[in-house]
Scaffold this active site. Structure first.
Site, PDB file in Angstrom:
ATOM      1  N   HIS A 307      -1.635   3.889  11.041  1.00 36.79           N
ATOM      2  CA  HIS A 307      -2.833   4.068  10.222  1.00 36.79           C
ATOM      3  C   HIS A 307      -2.973   5.539   9.904  1.00 36.79           C
ATOM      4  O   HIS A 307      -2.707   6.383  10.765  1.00 36.79           O
ATOM      5  CB  HIS A 307      -4.080   3.561  10.962  1.00 36.79           C
ATOM      6  CG  HIS A 307      -5.229   3.355  10.046  1.00 36.79           C
ATOM      7  ND1 HIS A 307      -6.051   4.386   9.662  1.00 36.79           N
ATOM      8  CD2 HIS A 307      -5.657   2.255   9.395  1.00 36.79           C
ATOM      9  CE1 HIS A 307      -6.955   3.905   8.825  1.00 36.79           C
ATOM     10  NE2 HIS A 307      -6.743   2.627   8.643  1.00 36.79           N
ATOM     11  N   ASP A 364      -5.056  -5.101   9.865  1.00 36.73           N
ATOM     12  CA  ASP A 364      -4.365  -6.053   8.988  1.00 36.73           C
ATOM     13  C   ASP A 364      -3.297  -6.855   9.702  1.00 36.73           C
ATOM     14  O   ASP A 364      -2.901  -7.920   9.234  1.00 36.73           O
ATOM     15  CB  ASP A 364      -3.742  -5.313   7.803  1.00 36.73           C
ATOM     16  CG  ASP A 364      -4.806  -4.899   6.826  1.00 36.73           C
ATOM     17  OD1 ASP A 364      -5.783  -5.650   6.702  1.00 36.73           O
ATOM     18  OD2 ASP A 364      -4.673  -3.834   6.211  1.00 36.73           O
TER      19      ASP A 364
HETATM   20  N1  ACO Z   1       6.939   1.457  10.704  1.00 34.66           N
HETATM   21  C1  ACO Z   1       7.862   2.388  11.037  1.00 34.66           C
HETATM   22  N2  ACO Z   1       7.655   3.711  11.008  1.00 34.66           N
HETATM   23  C2  ACO Z   1       6.439   4.140  10.621  1.00 34.66           C
HETATM   24  C3  ACO Z   1       5.421   3.246  10.268  1.00 34.66           C
HETATM   25  C4  ACO Z   1       5.682   1.856  10.312  1.00 34.66           C
HETATM   26  N3  ACO Z   1       4.743   0.952   9.980  1.00 34.66           N
HETATM   27  N4  ACO Z   1       4.305   3.937   9.916  1.00 34.66           N
HETATM   28  C5  ACO Z   1       4.620   5.245  10.066  1.00 34.66           C
HETATM   29  N5  ACO Z   1       5.910   5.357  10.488  1.00 34.66           N
HETATM   30  C6  ACO Z   1       6.591   6.618  10.841  1.00 34.66           C
HETATM   31  C7  ACO Z   1       7.009   7.404   9.624  1.00 34.66           C
HETATM   32  O1  ACO Z   1       8.308   7.050   9.199  1.00 34.66           O
HETATM   33  C8  ACO Z   1       6.903   8.814  10.125  1.00 34.66           C
HETATM   34  O2  ACO Z   1       8.012   9.062  10.935  1.00 34.66           O
HETATM   35  P1  ACO Z   1       8.644  10.570  11.015  1.00 34.66           P
HETATM   36  O3  ACO Z   1       7.542  11.434  11.571  1.00 34.66           O
HETATM   37  O4  ACO Z   1       9.824  10.418  11.921  1.00 34.66           O
HETATM   38  O5  ACO Z   1       9.019  10.926   9.604  1.00 34.66           O
HETATM   39  C9  ACO Z   1       5.694   8.789  11.047  1.00 34.66           C
HETATM   40  O6  ACO Z   1       5.639   7.424  11.529  1.00 34.66           O
HETATM   41  C10 ACO Z   1       4.381   9.155  10.374  1.00 34.66           C
HETATM   42  O7  ACO Z   1       4.236   8.323   9.232  1.00 34.66           O
HETATM   43  P2  ACO Z   1       3.419   8.721   7.902  1.00 34.66           P
HETATM   44  O8  ACO Z   1       3.894   7.869   6.775  1.00 34.66           O
HETATM   45  O9  ACO Z   1       3.471  10.221   7.733  1.00 34.66           O
HETATM   46  O10 ACO Z   1       1.969   8.333   8.326  1.00 34.66           O
HETATM   47  P3  ACO Z   1       0.776   8.190   7.329  1.00 34.66           P
HETATM   48  O11 ACO Z   1      -0.433   8.493   8.129  1.00 34.66           O
HETATM   49  O12 ACO Z   1       0.998   8.953   6.082  1.00 34.66           O
HETATM   50  O13 ACO Z   1       0.834   6.632   6.914  1.00 34.66           O
HETATM   51  C11 ACO Z   1       0.484   4.308   6.843  1.00 34.66           C
HETATM   52  C12 ACO Z   1      -0.002   5.665   7.392  1.00 34.66           C
HETATM   53  C13 ACO Z   1       0.663   4.373   5.324  1.00 34.66           C
HETATM   54  C14 ACO Z   1      -0.560   3.239   7.174  1.00 34.66           C
HETATM   55  C15 ACO Z   1       1.846   3.964   7.525  1.00 34.66           C
HETATM   56  O14 ACO Z   1       1.711   3.942   8.927  1.00 34.66           O
HETATM   57  C16 ACO Z   1       2.439   2.643   7.028  1.00 34.66           C
HETATM   58  O15 ACO Z   1       3.131   2.628   5.995  1.00 34.66           O
HETATM   59  N6  ACO Z   1       2.140   1.513   7.738  1.00 34.66           N
HETATM   60  C17 ACO Z   1       2.580   0.211   7.288  1.00 34.66           C
HETATM   61  C18 ACO Z   1       1.647  -0.300   6.208  1.00 34.66           C
HETATM   62  C19 ACO Z   1       0.291  -0.729   6.737  1.00 34.66           C
HETATM   63  O16 ACO Z   1       0.191  -1.430   7.747  1.00 34.66           O
HETATM   64  N7  ACO Z   1      -0.785  -0.332   6.015  1.00 34.66           N
HETATM   65  C20 ACO Z   1      -2.161  -0.736   6.356  1.00 34.66           C
HETATM   66  C21 ACO Z   1      -3.011   0.428   6.676  1.00 34.66           C
HETATM   67  S1  ACO Z   1      -4.571  -0.156   7.240  1.00 34.66           S
HETATM   68  C22 ACO Z   1      -5.457  -0.491   5.865  1.00 34.66           C
HETATM   69  O17 ACO Z   1      -5.203  -0.070   4.770  1.00 34.66           O
HETATM   70  C23 ACO Z   1      -6.644  -1.362   6.054  1.00 34.66           C
END
Ligand code: ACO
Length: 428
Positions: A307, A364
């Site tokens: 998140h 979610d």
């Molecule tokens: N699976 C695998 N790796 C992940 C995931 C995931 N779901 N989420 C983040 N990471 C990793 C990234 O690759 C990154 O790794 P790194 O540091 O080695 O490069 C690190 O964790 C940080 O990720 P960011 O993308 O920088 O985190 P951000 O805060 O920008 O993104 C987000 C948050 C978009 C929710 C992300 O975690 C994601 O894509 N999750 C899956 C989609 C999801 O469940 N969205 C719902 C959000 S809740 C809502 O909207 C109600």
């Protein structure tokens, strides 16, 4: 703490005031940055460090896993009140008295119908259309049958728009579902509660009486409450920024629905179930997908994990996990997809990749599981979220207009070509 922050550029110092929130959040007020530095701006893709407004609606602390609407914890609200009371609280600032609540419900129910001509628009969509596209279009179409603008300074005008939206959006949701399932439209029953009426409009069959299931009513009420607001997320910021041009409330909400559609935002609940189905179709090997999620050369992400704001746990996920267990137990659901979900959850919570990056199951991850158990088709999940988020969007839109915020218009750092000479087509 000091009251100002200093920025030094080329040996020149510029002071900017600090703004403090009621929960001791601190922000540097850079609203005079450009004018005092002769054109320098800040850059912050994704607005990870940018407060777009001051707001008195929702407080969340991602590190501590706190979420409060108007000061009340999400845990208390999910346990003690219903969705319409939460809607009233978010929009008008206080929990309603008994008589305010009764009137609010009666006024909403009285608006729980849409112009019959909306059916013609609905009919024009192919059955394959995504429900979020239909919802966004139909919400926008409501402007054709209602006032295109609302006078935010008139409490009466604003109240009327609020009850209209809260009354009509569930009808659009239910009709979108029924259209996709080839069922005749249902006009609901004004004697029912808000959630009961929504369930009837969604699931009634033309040849039998709809029987309410309290397990479903309670679970859906909770889900709607948990989704009702989440401060300046992607769709809410969209609603505020569209409304900042003084576009109408219905048009702004329609834009919010489009923003919510994306799989990185509200679309995640659909993406979670599709991911689980894909894993099942591929033999159910969760370890293989865990490895894919960790592989930086693979675009696959574990949907429903991580998140932008919650970096310890999502407080909504805690509540909804309990509700999911309850629903599955009470409905006696035995679904292999859910076994895959449980295995992924367990593996991720023990895996250093996820633990180190603070990637926990978000709301979610579990909401999709409940919706599936309730018999809601996967592509309708985000529409359910939209109806839950409606009070938050309205509250934030109203606040933005009452505070007379200026039109949202970010700047950019231009990185394209500098001025070039024109070359005629035959010489290119
Ligand atoms: N699976 C695998 N790796 C992940 C995931 C995931 N779901 N989420 C983040 N990471 C990793 C990234 O690759 C990154 O790794 P790194 O540091 O080695 O490069 C690190 O964790 C940080 O990720 P960011 O993308 O920088 O985190 P951000 O805060 O920008 O993104 C987000 C948050 C978009 C929710 C992300 O975690 C994601 O894509 N999750 C899956 C989609 C999801 O469940 N969205 C719902 C959000 S809740 C809502 O909207 C109600």
């Amino acid at each position: 703490m000091a009251n100002t922050a200093t920025i030094e550029i080329d040996g020149k110092r510029f002071e900017f005031p600090l703004v403090k929130g009621s929960e001791n959040e601190v922000a540097i007020d850079i609203s005079k940055l450009r004018s005092s530095t002769n054109g320098i701006i800040t850059i912050d893709p994704g607005f990870k460090n940018t407060g777009s407004c001051e707001s008195a609606i929702t407080f969340l602390d991602g590190e501590k896993g706190i979420l409060r609407y108007r000061g009340y914890s999400i845990e208390t609200l999910a346990e003690k009140v219903d969705f319409l009371e939460v809607a009233y609280l978010l929009i008008f600032g206080e929990l309603p008295t008994k008589s305010q609540n009764d009137k609010f419900h009666a006024d909403i129910i009285a608006e729980s119908h849409v112009d019959e001509d909306i059916k013609k628009i609905l009919d024009a969509f192919p059955k394959t259309a995504h429900p979020m596209g239909i919802m966004s279009s139909l919400t926008s179409a409501l402007t054709a049958f209602n006032a295109t603008s609302v006078n935010v300074d008139s409490e009466e005008d604003m109240y009327k728009s609020v009850v209209k939206l809260l009354g009509k959006l569930p009808v659009l949701l239910a009709w979108t579902l029924r259209k996709k399932q080839g069922l005749p439209l249902d006009y609901g029953d004004n004697s029912l509660g808000y959630v009961e009426n929504l369930l009837k409009m969604m699931f009634s069959k033309p040849n039998s009486e709809y029987v309410q299931d309290q397990v479903l009513v309670d679970a859906l009420d909770k889900l709607l409450i948990l989704h009702a607001d989440h401060e300046q997320n992607c769709s809410t910021s969209t609603v505020r920024i569209v409304g900042s041009s003084h576009a109408g409330l219905f048009a702004s909400i329609s834009a919010g629905i489009s923003a919510l559609w994306g799989p990185l935002h509200g679309g995640a609940n659909q993406a979670v179930l599709e991911m689980l189905e894909d894993i099942q179709a591929d033999g159910g090997d969760t370890k293989k997908y865990m490895a894919k999620a960790k592989d930086k050369n693979d675009p696959f992400r574990l949907m429903g994990f991580g998140h932008r704001v919650y970096k310890n746990f999502d407080p909504r996920a805690k509540i909804i996990k309990k509700a999911a267990d309850q629903v599955l137990h009470d409905l006696g659901v035995n679904d292999p997809i859910l076994e895959i979900a449980k295995a992924l959850e367990k593996e991720a919570l023990e895996d250093p990749y996820f633990v180190d990056r603070k990637l926990y199951p978000n709301v979610d991850f579990y909401s999709g599981i409940i919706y599936r158990a309730m018999g809601i088709p996967t592509d309708m999940f985000t529409v359910m979220f939209a109806v839950g988020r409606l009070p938050g969007w309205i509250a934030q839109w109203r606040e933005m207009r009452l505070r007379k915020e200026p039109i949202g218009r970010p700047r950019q750092v231009y990185t394209g070509e500098t001025e070039r000479n024109y070359v005629p087509v035959e010489e290119r």
